[in-house]
Motif scaffolding. Structure first.
Motif, mmCIF file in Angstrom:
data_model
loop_
_atom_site.group_PDB
_atom_site.id
_atom_site.type_symbol
_atom_site.label_atom_id
_atom_site.label_comp_id
_atom_site.label_asym_id
_atom_site.label_seq_id
_atom_site.Cartn_x
_atom_site.Cartn_y
_atom_site.Cartn_z
ATOM 1 N N THR A 273 -10.089 -58.492 36.932
ATOM 2 C CA THR A 273 -9.260 -59.472 36.221
ATOM 3 C C THR A 273 -8.541 -58.820 35.036
ATOM 4 N N GLY A 274 -9.248 -58.000 34.285
ATOM 5 C CA GLY A 274 -8.633 -57.306 33.164
ATOM 6 C C GLY A 274 -7.550 -56.342 33.608
ATOM 7 N N LEU A 275 -7.806 -55.602 34.703
ATOM 8 C CA LEU A 275 -6.804 -54.670 35.210
ATOM 9 C C LEU A 275 -5.565 -55.418 35.690
ATOM 10 N N LEU A 276 -5.770 -56.513 36.420
ATOM 11 C CA LEU A 276 -4.627 -57.307 36.882
ATOM 12 C C LEU A 276 -3.805 -57.819 35.709
ATOM 13 N N SER A 277 -4.460 -58.207 34.649
ATOM 14 C CA SER A 277 -3.754 -58.693 33.467
ATOM 15 C C SER A 277 -2.885 -57.597 32.858
ATOM 16 N N THR A 278 -3.409 -56.375 32.798
ATOM 17 C CA THR A 278 -2.618 -55.272 32.233
ATOM 18 C C THR A 278 -1.412 -54.963 33.113
ATOM 19 N N ILE A 279 -1.603 -54.983 34.419
ATOM 20 C CA ILE A 279 -0.481 -54.721 35.332
ATOM 21 C C ILE A 279 0.586 -55.798 35.166
ATOM 22 N N ASN A 280 0.166 -57.049 35.085
ATOM 23 C CA ASN A 280 1.132 -58.141 34.922
ATOM 24 C C ASN A 280 1.863 -58.061 33.584
ATOM 25 N N LYS A 281 1.165 -57.668 32.520
ATOM 26 C CA LYS A 281 1.835 -57.481 31.229
ATOM 27 C C LYS A 281 2.902 -56.392 31.340
ATOM 28 N N TYR A 282 2.551 -55.312 32.022
ATOM 29 C CA TYR A 282 3.504 -54.218 32.197
ATOM 30 C C TYR A 282 4.710 -54.674 33.015
ATOM 31 N N LEU A 283 4.462 -55.375 34.112
ATOM 32 C CA LEU A 283 5.557 -55.835 34.965
ATOM 33 C C LEU A 283 6.466 -56.838 34.272
ATOM 34 N N ALA A 284 5.972 -57.506 33.244
ATOM 35 C CA ALA A 284 6.776 -58.483 32.508
ATOM 36 C C ALA A 284 7.782 -57.815 31.566
ATOM 37 N N THR A 285 7.673 -56.496 31.391
ATOM 38 C CA THR A 285 8.598 -55.795 30.506
ATOM 39 C C THR A 285 9.860 -55.395 31.263
ATOM 40 N N GLU A 286 10.927 -55.218 30.521
ATOM 41 C CA GLU A 286 12.193 -54.771 31.115
ATOM 42 C C GLU A 286 12.129 -53.310 31.550
ATOM 43 N N ASP A 287 11.241 -52.538 30.934
ATOM 44 C CA ASP A 287 11.162 -51.103 31.189
ATOM 45 C C ASP A 287 10.241 -50.725 32.351
ATOM 46 N N ALA A 288 9.650 -51.700 33.010
ATOM 47 C CA ALA A 288 8.700 -51.410 34.087
ATOM 48 C C ALA A 288 9.395 -50.661 35.223
ATOM 49 N N VAL A 289 8.791 -49.568 35.631
ATOM 50 C CA VAL A 289 9.288 -48.802 36.773
ATOM 51 C C VAL A 289 8.257 -48.877 37.893
ATOM 52 N N ASN A 290 8.658 -48.510 39.088
ATOM 53 C CA ASN A 290 7.766 -48.552 40.256
ATOM 54 C C ASN A 290 7.220 -49.950 40.515
ATOM 55 N N ARG A 291 8.053 -50.960 40.323
ATOM 56 C CA ARG A 291 7.618 -52.350 40.501
ATOM 57 C C ARG A 291 6.997 -52.592 41.876
ATOM 58 N N ASP A 292 7.629 -52.054 42.914
ATOM 59 C CA ASP A 292 7.110 -52.270 44.269
ATOM 60 C C ASP A 292 5.689 -51.731 44.412
ATOM 61 N N MET A 293 5.445 -50.556 43.844
ATOM 62 C CA MET A 293 4.109 -49.982 43.934
ATOM 63 C C MET A 293 3.093 -50.855 43.194
ATOM 64 N N PHE A 294 3.468 -51.355 42.012
ATOM 65 C CA PHE A 294 2.542 -52.198 41.255
ATOM 66 C C PHE A 294 2.271 -53.509 41.993
ATOM 67 N N ILE A 295 3.270 -54.057 42.640
ATOM 68 C CA ILE A 295 3.075 -55.284 43.420
ATOM 69 C C ILE A 295 2.131 -55.018 44.593
ATOM 70 N N GLU A 296 2.294 -53.876 45.243
ATOM 71 C CA GLU A 296 1.374 -53.513 46.333
ATOM 72 C C GLU A 296 -0.043 -53.319 45.810
ATOM 73 N N ARG A 297 -0.173 -52.775 44.614
ATOM 74 C CA ARG A 297 -1.509 -52.607 44.021
ATOM 75 C C ARG A 297 -2.148 -53.956 43.741
ATOM 76 N N ILE A 298 -1.376 -54.913 43.239
ATOM 77 C CA ILE A 298 -1.896 -56.267 42.998
ATOM 78 C C ILE A 298 -2.345 -56.886 44.317
ATOM 79 N N GLU A 299 -1.517 -56.758 45.347
ATOM 80 C CA GLU A 299 -1.866 -57.314 46.655
ATOM 81 C C GLU A 299 -3.148 -56.687 47.197
ATOM 82 N N ALA A 300 -3.288 -55.378 47.023
ATOM 83 C CA ALA A 300 -4.497 -54.692 47.497
ATOM 84 C C ALA A 300 -5.733 -55.178 46.734
ATOM 85 N N LEU A 301 -5.601 -55.344 45.415
ATOM 86 C CA LEU A 301 -6.733 -55.826 44.618
ATOM 87 C C LEU A 301 -7.149 -57.239 45.011
ATOM 88 N N ASN A 302 -6.186 -58.059 45.398
ATOM 89 C CA ASN A 302 -6.485 -59.443 45.759
ATOM 90 C C ASN A 302 -6.855 -59.614 47.226
#
Length: 134
Positions: free
Chosen positions: A90-119
């Motif tokens: 839960t804590g890791l997912l929260s950090t990823i979501n905070k990062y994705l909420a920024t304008e500077d987030a790169v590799n969005r697709d990879m982070f989304i795949e990581r969220i899907e894998a965790l869930n």
């Protein structure tokens, strides 16, 4: 994480946390636990190794780059899974979501795949990376 680096003239394994990012994102205790579990996952749940394509094997540059990107993603997914088995997902997912909420987030697709894998219910059971003095 920086793994297998030179420190004080010797090769060592090292986890490095960026304090600026920790402060800028205002990570709480559960988020820091998720980050640390993920970083420890690089050692304690290492992804399986696969034969990589190369020019010498007749592969082209596109195939090589795609294989490298997939291997990098798998390293992160297996490290993420360690947070799941240590109850810090839960804590890791929260950090990823905070990062994705920024304008500077790169590799969005990879982070989304990581969220899907965790869930997902998929088990990403890797191996323990040997920790040894070089």
């Amino acid at each position: 994480m920086k793994g297998s680096i030179l420190y004080d003239g010797e090769r060592t394994h090292l986890i490095v946390l960026n304090m600026t990012n920790i402060e800028n994102f205002s990570f709480d205790e559960s988020e820091l636990a998720g980050i640390l579990a993920h970083e420890m996952g690089h050692f304690f749940n290492d992804s399986p190794k696969h034969e990589m394509p190369s020019i010498l094997k007749g592969n082209n540059l596109t195939e090589i780059n795609e294989a490298k990107a997939e291997a990098a993603k798998q390293l992160e997914i297996y490290a993420d899974y360690f947070s799941k088995i240590t109850s810090t997902k839960t804590g890791l997912l929260s950090t990823i979501n905070k990062y994705l909420a920024t304008e500077d987030a790169v590799n969005r697709d990879m982070f989304i795949e990581r969220i899907e894998a965790l869930n997902s219910g998929v088990v990403y059971q890797g191996s323990i990376k040997p920790i040894e003095k070089y």
